[in-house]
Design a protein around this motif. Structure first.
Motif, PDB file in Angstrom:
ATOM      1  N   ALA A  56      45.920  11.775 143.084  1.00 28.13           N
ATOM      2  CA  ALA A  56      44.709  12.339 142.469  1.00 28.13           C
ATOM      3  C   ALA A  56      44.924  13.808 142.128  1.00 28.13           C
ATOM      4  CB  ALA A  56      43.517  12.179 143.398  1.00 28.13           C
ATOM      5  N   GLY A  57      45.632  14.528 142.986  1.00 25.55           N
ATOM      6  CA  GLY A  57      45.944  15.928 142.707  1.00 25.55           C
ATOM      7  C   GLY A  57      46.847  16.076 141.491  1.00 25.55           C
ATOM      8  N   ALA A 105      45.449   5.586 131.697  1.00 21.58           N
ATOM      9  CA  ALA A 105      45.668   5.821 133.128  1.00 21.58           C
ATOM     10  C   ALA A 105      44.697   6.868 133.670  1.00 21.58           C
ATOM     11  CB  ALA A 105      47.111   6.254 133.370  1.00 21.58           C
ATOM     12  N   PHE A 106      44.385   7.888 132.881  1.00 26.06           N
ATOM     13  CA  PHE A 106      43.412   8.890 133.321  1.00 26.06           C
ATOM     14  C   PHE A 106      42.048   8.239 133.580  1.00 26.06           C
ATOM     15  CE2 PHE A 106      45.769  12.513 130.975  1.00 26.06           C
ATOM     16  CZ  PHE A 106      46.501  12.821 132.117  1.00 26.06           C
ATOM     17  N   VAL A 107      41.643   7.346 132.677  1.00 28.18           N
ATOM     18  CA  VAL A 107      40.354   6.660 132.847  1.00 28.18           C
ATOM     19  C   VAL A 107      40.402   5.755 134.083  1.00 28.18           C
ATOM     20  CG1 VAL A 107      38.716   5.042 131.813  1.00 28.18           C
ATOM     21  CG2 VAL A 107      39.809   6.798 130.392  1.00 28.18           C
ATOM     22  N   ALA A 108      41.497   5.029 134.251  1.00 30.38           N
ATOM     23  CA  ALA A 108      41.643   4.159 135.411  1.00 30.38           C
ATOM     24  C   ALA A 108      41.580   4.965 136.711  1.00 30.38           C
ATOM     25  CB  ALA A 108      42.956   3.384 135.337  1.00 30.38           C
ATOM     26  N   GLN A 112      38.621   5.049 140.077  1.00 28.42           N
ATOM     27  CA  GLN A 112      38.996   4.764 141.463  1.00 28.42           C
ATOM     28  C   GLN A 112      38.990   5.981 142.389  1.00 28.42           C
ATOM     29  OE1 GLN A 112      42.476   1.971 141.604  1.00 28.42           O
ATOM     30  NE2 GLN A 112      42.345   2.183 139.379  1.00 28.42           N
ATOM     31  N   ASP A 113      38.882   7.178 141.841  1.00 29.71           N
ATOM     32  CA  ASP A 113      39.004   8.357 142.688  1.00 29.71           C
ATOM     33  C   ASP A 113      38.048   9.452 142.207  1.00 29.71           C
ATOM     34  OD1 ASP A 113      41.075   9.849 144.704  1.00 29.71           O
ATOM     35  OD2 ASP A 113      40.411  11.203 143.102  1.00 29.71           O
ATOM     36  N   LEU A 120      38.426  14.383 134.997  1.00 30.38           N
ATOM     37  CA  LEU A 120      38.249  13.753 133.684  1.00 30.38           C
ATOM     38  C   LEU A 120      36.940  14.212 133.051  1.00 30.38           C
ATOM     39  CD1 LEU A 120      39.600  11.728 131.733  1.00 30.38           C
ATOM     40  CD2 LEU A 120      38.119   9.971 132.728  1.00 30.38           C
ATOM     41  N   HIS A 121      35.898  14.340 133.861  1.00 29.45           N
ATOM     42  CA  HIS A 121      34.618  14.837 133.351  1.00 29.45           C
ATOM     43  C   HIS A 121      34.781  16.229 132.743  1.00 29.45           C
ATOM     44  CE1 HIS A 121      30.362  15.778 133.058  1.00 29.45           C
ATOM     45  NE2 HIS A 121      30.604  16.878 133.740  1.00 29.45           N
TER      46      HIS A 121
END
Length: 197
Positions: A56-57, A105-108, A112-113, A120-121
């Motif tokens: 996530a980082g 992948a960013f959306v996925a 999940q995290d 992303l927001h």
């Protein structure tokens, strides 16, 4: 003497970011690991864990770097052309064999995290703010009402693309992208996308 930005820390950051993007392109978010990014980047995994902490980082850092990059906002001379060019840019980006898997992948990751979701927001807030310039130009030219919400027009234009890609898993064509732009333009002209007071 003023210290110049960059140095080893910047090189490490860039190597890890490039490795993260390459891993996302090849393996998606589910296949992203800190160990693989460390190996690909040539940066010791202890350093990667210490600085980024988790996948996530890594996602957050990559999105923050992307957020800072300039977005090529279309300027065709009229609002319909600008909105259509913008939605095609989004559609083509997801269809691109290199960029598409990374964006997906960013959306996925965001689903999940929470850390990835916040990153992303922030990324999309920045993109919408930049893109809203084409709506402000349209208002200045008299093509749209003065009380239109520029960011809402952008969100309304690109939303159908994301719906097809990530909710119904349908293909998105250039015609679909242009139809989304035309719908956003009609809504903006009708006053449905006005600012809130």
């Amino acid at each position: 003497m003023e210290r110049r930005p960059g140095g080893r820390s910047a090189r490490v950051g860039d190597a890890v970011r490039q490795a993260t993007l390459a891993e996302l392109a090849e393996h998606g978010y589910q296949g992203l690991t800190v160990d693989n990014v460390a190996e690909r980047s040539g940066v010791h995994k202890t350093t990667v864990y210490r600085r980024w902490g988790s996948t996530a980082g890594l996602i957050r850092e990559a999105l923050q770097q992307a957020e800072a990059e300039a977005w090529p906002v279309p300027d065709t001379g009229d609002v319909r052309g600008d909105l259509r060019a913008l939605t095609r840019l989004v559609q083509e980006g997801f269809a691109d064999p290199e960029l598409g898997p990374v964006s997906t992948a960013f959306v996925a990751a965001a689903v999940q995290d929470q850390e990835a979701a916040r990153a992303l927001h922030a990324f999309y807030v920045s993109r919408h703010a930049q893109s809203a310039g084409l709506v402000r130009r349209a208002v200045a030219r008299g093509e749209l009402p003065e009380d239109v919400d520029p960011e809402e027009v952008i969100r309304f234009a690109v939303a159908p693309i994301f719906y097809r890609l990530f909710v119904t898993y349908e293909p998105v064509t250039a015609a679909d992208a242009e139809r989304a732009a035309d719908a956003a333009l009609a809504a903006a002209r009708s006053g449905a996308l006005g600012g809130t007071s």
